[in-house]
Design a protein around this motif. Structure first.
Motif, PDB file in Angstrom:
ATOM      1  N   CYS A   1      -0.770  -3.026  -4.295  1.00 46.89           N
ATOM      2  CA  CYS A   1      -1.823  -3.729  -3.559  1.00 46.89           C
ATOM      3  C   CYS A   1      -2.402  -2.782  -2.501  1.00 46.89           C
ATOM      4  O   CYS A   1      -1.700  -1.916  -1.989  1.00 46.89           O
ATOM      5  CB  CYS A   1      -1.254  -4.969  -2.876  1.00 46.89           C
ATOM      6  N   HIS A   2      -3.655  -2.980  -2.162  1.00 43.95           N
ATOM      7  CA  HIS A   2      -4.303  -2.116  -1.172  1.00 43.95           C
ATOM      8  C   HIS A   2      -4.044  -2.587   0.257  1.00 43.95           C
ATOM      9  O   HIS A   2      -4.268  -1.837   1.214  1.00 43.95           O
ATOM     10  CB  HIS A   2      -5.809  -2.036  -1.435  1.00 43.95           C
ATOM     11  N   GLU A   3      -3.579  -3.832   0.402  1.00 43.26           N
ATOM     12  CA  GLU A   3      -3.299  -4.381   1.729  1.00 43.26           C
ATOM     13  C   GLU A   3      -2.041  -5.236   1.657  1.00 43.26           C
ATOM     14  O   GLU A   3      -1.673  -5.728   0.579  1.00 43.26           O
ATOM     15  CB  GLU A   3      -4.460  -5.253   2.219  1.00 43.26           C
TER      16      GLU A   3
ATOM     17  N   PRO B   1       0.829  -1.216   0.000  1.00 44.23           N
ATOM     18  CA  PRO B   1       0.000   0.000   0.000  1.00 44.23           C
ATOM     19  C   PRO B   1       0.864   1.266   0.000  1.00 44.23           C
ATOM     20  O   PRO B   1       1.798   1.391   0.798  1.00 44.23           O
ATOM     21  CB  PRO B   1      -0.800  -0.124   1.303  1.00 44.23           C
TER      22      PRO B   1
ATOM     23  N   ALA C   1      -4.633  -9.780  -1.449  1.00 45.09           N
ATOM     24  CA  ALA C   1      -4.310  -8.599  -2.254  1.00 45.09           C
ATOM     25  C   ALA C   1      -3.253  -8.926  -3.303  1.00 45.09           C
ATOM     26  O   ALA C   1      -3.315  -8.453  -4.446  1.00 45.09           O
ATOM     27  CB  ALA C   1      -3.831  -7.462  -1.352  1.00 45.09           C
TER      28      ALA C   1
END
Length: 338
Positions: free
Chosen positions: A221-223, A189, A228
């Motif tokens: 990736c968001h996490e 992130p 993710a």
């Protein structure tokens, strides 16, 4: 039968109550003659005496506790770090209270308020974001803190972090040395210093080594999670991108790649090589075992605890930040391209 008191212990050991108190407190035991301390401790054990930390805290205005703020307790990265923290806190007479935020800002605020209500003397924070209003607020209010693994911009707080840029450089150099030129990066992130530094380092390494500098090979990736990583790799593959190797933002993102390899019938490392980051426990049990940039988990915890205790004992001490050197653990997930 009433519980034995400190005065009972002192009388049985033949010492003053203040001496008994110092002998029973790990933080002040060194102020007492060693033979006397052993005698007091033995008498306390025989009588079944248990110190009252609440009473001690009221008297000294110190709780002997610190808060450990962890973003995700299911991430295998953190237990060795916590062990390092505890290995320093315990001999100093402190204990750690662990809270898990699940990367939820409201939960984090609630948990930290709970820690503060319990009069912790400081916080070791592993949840920092680049823009983190709560950390900024705590700093303004004079809360003693040490950042672990991540940092917040514009906040002058001690930190202990791995040298992320050097680690990514090692990963890209390793793959380039095997002959890979089209390398994808599944970044973490970009709301975290870790994600941003590793992403920037990847782009710099690709340019420095004269590899294919295709921005379409980089996705964030968001996490920091397996799911993710799988989602990001599926998007690259569905977009028709061609590459022979992946540098993952961390080991969990790399595990997501393994899931997709199974789904799509890809072989690792024959079709795609993968490098993770953190070298968390049990990577050697995977098939194939994951090549990863190794961070000194235990040492991070040790240094974080030392920094916080220094800040508690010497509030005027200048803020310092430490970058720890990393190593590369090469296993079976990387090989020359077919």
């Amino acid at each position: 039968m009433p519980a034995p008191t400190l005065r009972d212990v002192a009388e049985a050991a033949g010492v003053h109550a203040a001496t008994a108190s110092r002998a029973l407190n790990p933080a002040t035991r060194g102020l007492v003659n060693a033979d006397t301390a052993r005698r007091v401790i033995k008498v306390a054990e025989q009588l079944g005496y248990r110190p009252n930390p609440i009473a001690r805290g009221l008297k000294t205005q110190r709780s002997g506790t610190v808060g450990l703020v962890i973003p995700d307790l299911t991430n295998p990265l953190f237990p060795p770090i916590v062990r390092g923290i505890e290995d320093v806190l315990e001999p100093a007479g402190y204990s750690g209270l662990i809270v898990n935020t699940d990367n939820d800002p409201q939960r984090e605020r609630t948990q930290i308020e709970l820690l503060r209500s319990r009069q912790v003397e400081g916080l070791i924070v592993a949840t920092a974001l680049l823009d983190h209003p709560l950390v900024e607020q705590l700093h303004r209010e004079g809360v003693k803190m040490v950042m672990v693994n991540r940092r917040t911009e514009g906040v002058d707080v001690p930190s202990i972090t791995p040298d992320d840029a050097a680690g990514i450089q090692m990963a890209v150099e390793h793959l380039a040395g095997l002959g890979h030129t089209r390398i994808a990066h599944l970044a973490g992130p970009v709301t975290t210093s870790t994600g941003v530094v590793r992403l920037r380092a990847f782009r710099n390494a690709v340019r420095d080594l004269d590899l294919d500098d295709d921005p379409r090979l980089v996705t964030a990736c968001h996490e920091w999670r397996e799911e993710a990583g799988a989602r990001a790799l599926r998007e690259l593959l569905d977009g028709g991108m061609e590459f022979t190797a992946i540098v993952a933002g961390n080991d969990l993102i790399a595990l997501g790649c393994y899931d997709v390899f199974t789904e799509r019938g890809l072989r690792c490392p024959e079709d795609v090589s993968v490098v993770g980051f953190n070298d968390m426990p049990f990577l050697d049990k995977l098939r194939p075992p994951l090549t990863s940039v190794a961070i000194p988990h235990h040492q991070i915890g040790v240094e974080a605890a030392r920094m916080l205790l220094e800040s508690i004992e010497e509030p005027e001490r200048p803020t310092r930040s430490v970058l720890l050197p990393l190593t590369m653990t090469v296993r079976g997930s990387t090989a020359p391209p077919a």
